[in-house]
Scaffold this motif. Structure first.
Motif, PDB file in Angstrom:
ATOM      1  N   GLU A  80       0.354  -1.020  -0.497  1.00  0.00           N
ATOM      2  CA  GLU A  80       0.094   0.148  -0.148  1.00  0.00           C
ATOM      3  C   GLU A  80       0.853   1.193  -0.224  1.00  0.00           C
ATOM      4  OE1 GLU A  80      -3.868   0.560   3.053  1.00  0.00           O
ATOM      5  OE2 GLU A  80      -2.357   0.244   3.739  1.00  0.00           O
ATOM      6  N   LEU A  81       0.719   1.625  -0.913  1.00  0.00           N
ATOM      7  CA  LEU A  81       1.377   3.395  -0.631  1.00  0.00           C
ATOM      8  C   LEU A  81       0.300   4.660  -0.518  1.00  0.00           C
ATOM      9  CD1 LEU A  81       3.797   4.585  -1.138  1.00  0.00           C
ATOM     10  CD2 LEU A  81       4.018   4.568  -3.305  1.00  0.00           C
ATOM     11  N   HIS A  82       0.308   5.501   0.087  1.00  0.00           N
ATOM     12  CA  HIS A  82      -0.533   6.730   0.313  1.00  0.00           C
ATOM     13  C   HIS A  82       1.022   7.532  -0.021  1.00  0.00           C
ATOM     14  CE1 HIS A  82      -3.174   5.291   3.287  1.00  0.00           C
ATOM     15  NE2 HIS A  82      -2.068   3.965   3.698  1.00  0.00           N
ATOM     16  N   PHE A  83       0.138   9.316  -0.747  1.00  0.00           N
ATOM     17  CA  PHE A  83       0.216   9.921  -1.267  1.00  0.00           C
ATOM     18  C   PHE A  83       0.112  11.159  -0.439  1.00  0.00           C
ATOM     19  CE2 PHE A  83       0.978   7.536  -4.960  1.00  0.00           C
ATOM     20  CZ  PHE A  83       2.577   7.241  -5.761  1.00  0.00           C
ATOM     21  N   VAL A  84       0.959  12.224   0.450  1.00  0.00           N
ATOM     22  CA  VAL A  84      -0.227  12.963   0.741  1.00  0.00           C
ATOM     23  C   VAL A  84       0.893  14.910   0.184  1.00  0.00           C
ATOM     24  CG1 VAL A  84      -0.246  11.850   2.850  1.00  0.00           C
ATOM     25  CG2 VAL A  84       2.187  12.609   2.581  1.00  0.00           C
ATOM     26  N   GLU A  85       0.783  15.340   0.913  1.00  0.00           N
ATOM     27  CA  GLU A  85       1.582  16.482   0.084  1.00  0.00           C
ATOM     28  C   GLU A  85       2.788  17.084   1.208  1.00  0.00           C
ATOM     29  OE1 GLU A  85       0.389  18.471  -2.746  1.00  0.00           O
ATOM     30  OE2 GLU A  85      -1.091  16.422  -3.160  1.00  0.00           O
ATOM     31  N   THR A  86       2.874  17.413   2.089  1.00  0.00           N
ATOM     32  CA  THR A  86       3.830  17.878   2.988  1.00  0.00           C
ATOM     33  C   THR A  86       4.377  16.577   4.183  1.00  0.00           C
ATOM     34  OG1 THR A  86       2.714  18.472   5.019  1.00  0.00           O
ATOM     35  CG2 THR A  86       2.621  19.891   3.518  1.00  0.00           C
ATOM     36  N   MET A  87       5.558  17.061   4.466  1.00  0.00           N
ATOM     37  CA  MET A  87       6.708  16.003   4.954  1.00  0.00           C
ATOM     38  C   MET A  87       5.757  15.563   6.969  1.00  0.00           C
ATOM     39  SD  MET A  87       9.067  14.941   3.834  1.00  0.00           S
ATOM     40  CE  MET A  87      10.419  14.810   4.527  1.00  0.00           C
ATOM     41  N   HIS A  88       4.926  17.022   7.398  1.00  0.00           N
ATOM     42  CA  HIS A  88       4.614  16.626   8.407  1.00  0.00           C
ATOM     43  C   HIS A  88       3.297  16.350   8.242  1.00  0.00           C
ATOM     44  CE1 HIS A  88       3.170  17.908  12.227  1.00  0.00           C
ATOM     45  NE2 HIS A  88       2.027  17.970  11.612  1.00  0.00           N
ATOM     46  N   GLU A  89       2.167  16.324   7.000  1.00  0.00           N
ATOM     47  CA  GLU A  89       1.472  14.854   6.818  1.00  0.00           C
ATOM     48  C   GLU A  89       2.095  13.648   7.068  1.00  0.00           C
ATOM     49  OE1 GLU A  89      -1.823  15.873   3.766  1.00  0.00           O
ATOM     50  OE2 GLU A  89      -1.018  17.967   3.506  1.00  0.00           O
ATOM     51  N   ARG A  90       3.045  13.516   6.553  1.00  0.00           N
ATOM     52  CA  ARG A  90       3.526  12.544   6.085  1.00  0.00           C
ATOM     53  C   ARG A  90       4.112  11.682   7.412  1.00  0.00           C
ATOM     54  NH1 ARG A  90       9.540  11.314   4.168  1.00  0.00           N
ATOM     55  NH2 ARG A  90       9.304   9.091   3.226  1.00  0.00           N
ATOM     56  N   LYS A  91       4.451  12.174   7.861  1.00  0.00           N
ATOM     57  CA  LYS A  91       4.739  11.832  10.343  1.00  0.00           C
ATOM     58  C   LYS A  91       3.595  11.414  10.684  1.00  0.00           C
ATOM     59  CE  LYS A  91       7.884  15.375   9.868  1.00  0.00           C
ATOM     60  NZ  LYS A  91       8.831  16.237  10.681  1.00  0.00           N
ATOM     61  N   PHE A  92       2.820  12.825  10.313  1.00  0.00           N
ATOM     62  CA  PHE A  92       1.677  12.168  11.724  1.00  0.00           C
ATOM     63  C   PHE A  92       0.362  10.800  10.885  1.00  0.00           C
ATOM     64  CE2 PHE A  92      -2.853  12.788  12.233  1.00  0.00           C
ATOM     65  CZ  PHE A  92      -3.517  13.162  13.893  1.00  0.00           C
ATOM     66  N   LYS A  93       0.439  11.110   9.185  1.00  0.00           N
ATOM     67  CA  LYS A  93      -0.537   9.762   9.107  1.00  0.00           C
ATOM     68  C   LYS A  93       0.530   8.151   9.041  1.00  0.00           C
ATOM     69  CE  LYS A  93      -2.749   7.368   6.038  1.00  0.00           C
ATOM     70  NZ  LYS A  93      -4.408   7.551   6.035  1.00  0.00           N
ATOM     71  N   MET A  94       1.831   8.397   9.262  1.00  0.00           N
ATOM     72  CA  MET A  94       2.285   7.244   9.373  1.00  0.00           C
ATOM     73  C   MET A  94       2.246   6.711  11.206  1.00  0.00           C
ATOM     74  SD  MET A  94       6.192   8.211   7.436  1.00  0.00           S
ATOM     75  CE  MET A  94       7.235   6.623   8.628  1.00  0.00           C
ATOM     76  N   VAL A  95       2.778   7.379  11.294  1.00  0.00           N
ATOM     77  CA  VAL A  95       2.004   7.107  13.046  1.00  0.00           C
ATOM     78  C   VAL A  95       0.843   7.215  13.615  1.00  0.00           C
ATOM     79  CG1 VAL A  95       4.319   8.348  14.575  1.00  0.00           C
ATOM     80  CG2 VAL A  95       2.160   9.434  14.297  1.00  0.00           C
ATOM     81  N   GLN A  96       0.070   7.202  12.873  1.00  0.00           N
ATOM     82  CA  GLN A  96      -1.797   7.337  13.101  1.00  0.00           C
ATOM     83  C   GLN A  96      -1.559   5.810  12.013  1.00  0.00           C
ATOM     84  OE1 GLN A  96      -3.798  10.035  10.543  1.00  0.00           O
ATOM     85  NE2 GLN A  96      -4.926  10.648  11.893  1.00  0.00           N
ATOM     86  N   LEU A  97      -1.196   4.681  11.583  1.00  0.00           N
ATOM     87  CA  LEU A  97      -1.372   3.654  11.284  1.00  0.00           C
ATOM     88  C   LEU A  97      -0.413   2.967  12.017  1.00  0.00           C
ATOM     89  CD1 LEU A  97      -0.488   4.605   7.592  1.00  0.00           C
ATOM     90  CD2 LEU A  97      -2.826   3.834   8.777  1.00  0.00           C
ATOM     91  N   ALA A  98       0.004   2.912  12.885  1.00  0.00           N
ATOM     92  CA  ALA A  98       1.128   2.435  13.521  1.00  0.00           C
ATOM     93  C   ALA A  98       1.294   2.545  15.435  1.00  0.00           C
ATOM     94  CB  ALA A  98       2.884   2.763  13.692  1.00  0.00           C
ATOM     95  N   LYS A  99       1.024   1.000  15.900  1.00  0.00           N
ATOM     96  CA  LYS A  99       1.700   0.594  17.068  1.00  0.00           C
ATOM     97  C   LYS A  99       2.981   1.288  18.137  1.00  0.00           C
ATOM     98  CE  LYS A  99      -2.164   0.134  19.267  1.00  0.00           C
ATOM     99  NZ  LYS A  99      -3.156   0.272  19.931  1.00  0.00           N
ATOM    100  N   GLY A 100       3.389   1.349  17.383  1.00  0.00           N
ATOM    101  CA  GLY A 100       5.205   1.615  17.843  1.00  0.00           C
ATOM    102  C   GLY A 100       5.955   2.636  16.811  1.00  0.00           C
ATOM    103  N   VAL A 101       7.339   2.908  16.982  1.00  0.00           N
ATOM    104  CA  VAL A 101       8.196   3.811  16.579  1.00  0.00           C
ATOM    105  C   VAL A 101       9.553   2.875  16.964  1.00  0.00           C
ATOM    106  CG1 VAL A 101       9.043   5.197  15.740  1.00  0.00           C
ATOM    107  CG2 VAL A 101       6.757   5.584  16.706  1.00  0.00           C
ATOM    108  N   ILE A 102      10.195   2.711  15.844  1.00  0.00           N
ATOM    109  CA  ILE A 102      11.734   2.281  15.885  1.00  0.00           C
ATOM    110  C   ILE A 102      12.911   3.145  14.769  1.00  0.00           C
ATOM    111  CG2 ILE A 102      13.672   0.294  15.000  1.00  0.00           C
ATOM    112  CD1 ILE A 102      11.037  -1.632  16.148  1.00  0.00           C
ATOM    113  N   ALA A 103      13.908   3.903  15.439  1.00  0.00           N
ATOM    114  CA  ALA A 103      14.649   4.742  14.854  1.00  0.00           C
ATOM    115  C   ALA A 103      15.736   3.866  14.128  1.00  0.00           C
ATOM    116  CB  ALA A 103      15.170   5.522  15.309  1.00  0.00           C
ATOM    117  N   LEU A 104      16.620   3.028  13.276  1.00  0.00           N
ATOM    118  CA  LEU A 104      17.316   2.815  13.086  1.00  0.00           C
ATOM    119  C   LEU A 104      18.637   4.136  12.282  1.00  0.00           C
ATOM    120  CD1 LEU A 104      16.580   0.184  10.271  1.00  0.00           C
ATOM    121  CD2 LEU A 104      16.858  -0.501  12.585  1.00  0.00           C
ATOM    122  N   PRO A 105      19.312   3.537  12.813  1.00  0.00           N
ATOM    123  CA  PRO A 105      20.410   4.781  11.651  1.00  0.00           C
ATOM    124  C   PRO A 105      20.159   5.537  10.163  1.00  0.00           C
ATOM    125  CG  PRO A 105      22.334   2.751  12.081  1.00  0.00           C
ATOM    126  CD  PRO A 105      20.571   2.460  11.992  1.00  0.00           C
ATOM    127  N   GLY A 106      20.930   6.886  10.322  1.00  0.00           N
ATOM    128  CA  GLY A 106      20.295   8.141   9.868  1.00  0.00           C
ATOM    129  C   GLY A 106      21.126   9.103   9.541  1.00  0.00           C
TER     130      GLY A 106
END
Length: 183
Positions: A80-106
């Motif tokens: 599935e791929l969702h298209f959004v307008e802004t980076m903020h919308e992206r971050k908000f949509k991602m966490v709305q869909l999830a039950k946790g967050v993991i960060a790897l190096p970046g």
């Protein structure tokens, strides 16, 4: 756990261990029926995590701003791929869909996402676990900085403890599972 957001680099870095951990995380997410929610890119550690989930029969949801998709960096074979307008919308949509967050190096983008979700968690705008995989000590200096922020009175100790720290993929998945077991 139904789904987890993974923040990580859109590049490969120079040490192959980071790519190995990204692939391991993807494999283990698929094996545990955990859907990957991520930024939708097809390159770097992001692409490696997504490809590993897909290769092992798992599901992947990408969320990508139109301007990045237009630059042809969107992964083309996601569940599935969702298209959004802004980076903020992206971050908000991602966490709305999830039950946790993991960060790897970046780089900057990964740290931006990580610190924003930690701030949201601190402000009680997000209630899920937030964790890092500290592969090869990648986040050691950042963790020292957080401890300095506590020592100098800019970060409360209870807010410092919001960030879960793991050295391995198995440990991070265990910590996230335990977080929900204890809620």
């Amino acid at each position: 756990m139904h789904s987890i957001v993974v923040y990580c680099a859109s590049s490969l870095g120079v040490n192959p261990i980071y790519n190995e951990v990204a692939a391991e995380l993807g494999e283990k997410m698929a094996a545990n029926n955990i859907r990957l929610i991520y930024g939708g890119g097809g390159f770097g550690l992001m692409g490696n995590v997504a490809n590993a989930v897909l290769k092992n029969g798992g599901e992947v949801t990408g969320v990508i701003p139109n301007f990045l998709a237009d630059l042809e960096v969107a992964h083309q074979t996601l569940t599935e791929l969702h298209f959004v307008e802004t980076m903020h919308e992206r971050k908000f949509k991602m966490v709305q869909l999830a039950k946790g967050v993991i960060a790897l190096p970046g780089g900057y983008g990964t740290l931006d996402e990580l610190f924003e979700i930690l701030a949201w968690r601190q402000l009680k705008l997000y209630d899920g676990p937030v964790a890092i995989v500290n592969t090869n000590g990648f986040y050691d200096l950042m963790l020292q900085q957080l401890d300095r922020m506590v020592a100098d009175g800019f970060l409360k100790a209870e807010n410092r403890s919001i960030l879960l720290v793991a050295d391995t993929v198995d440990d991070v998945l265990k910590q996230i599972s335990e977080f929900w077991d204890n809620v």
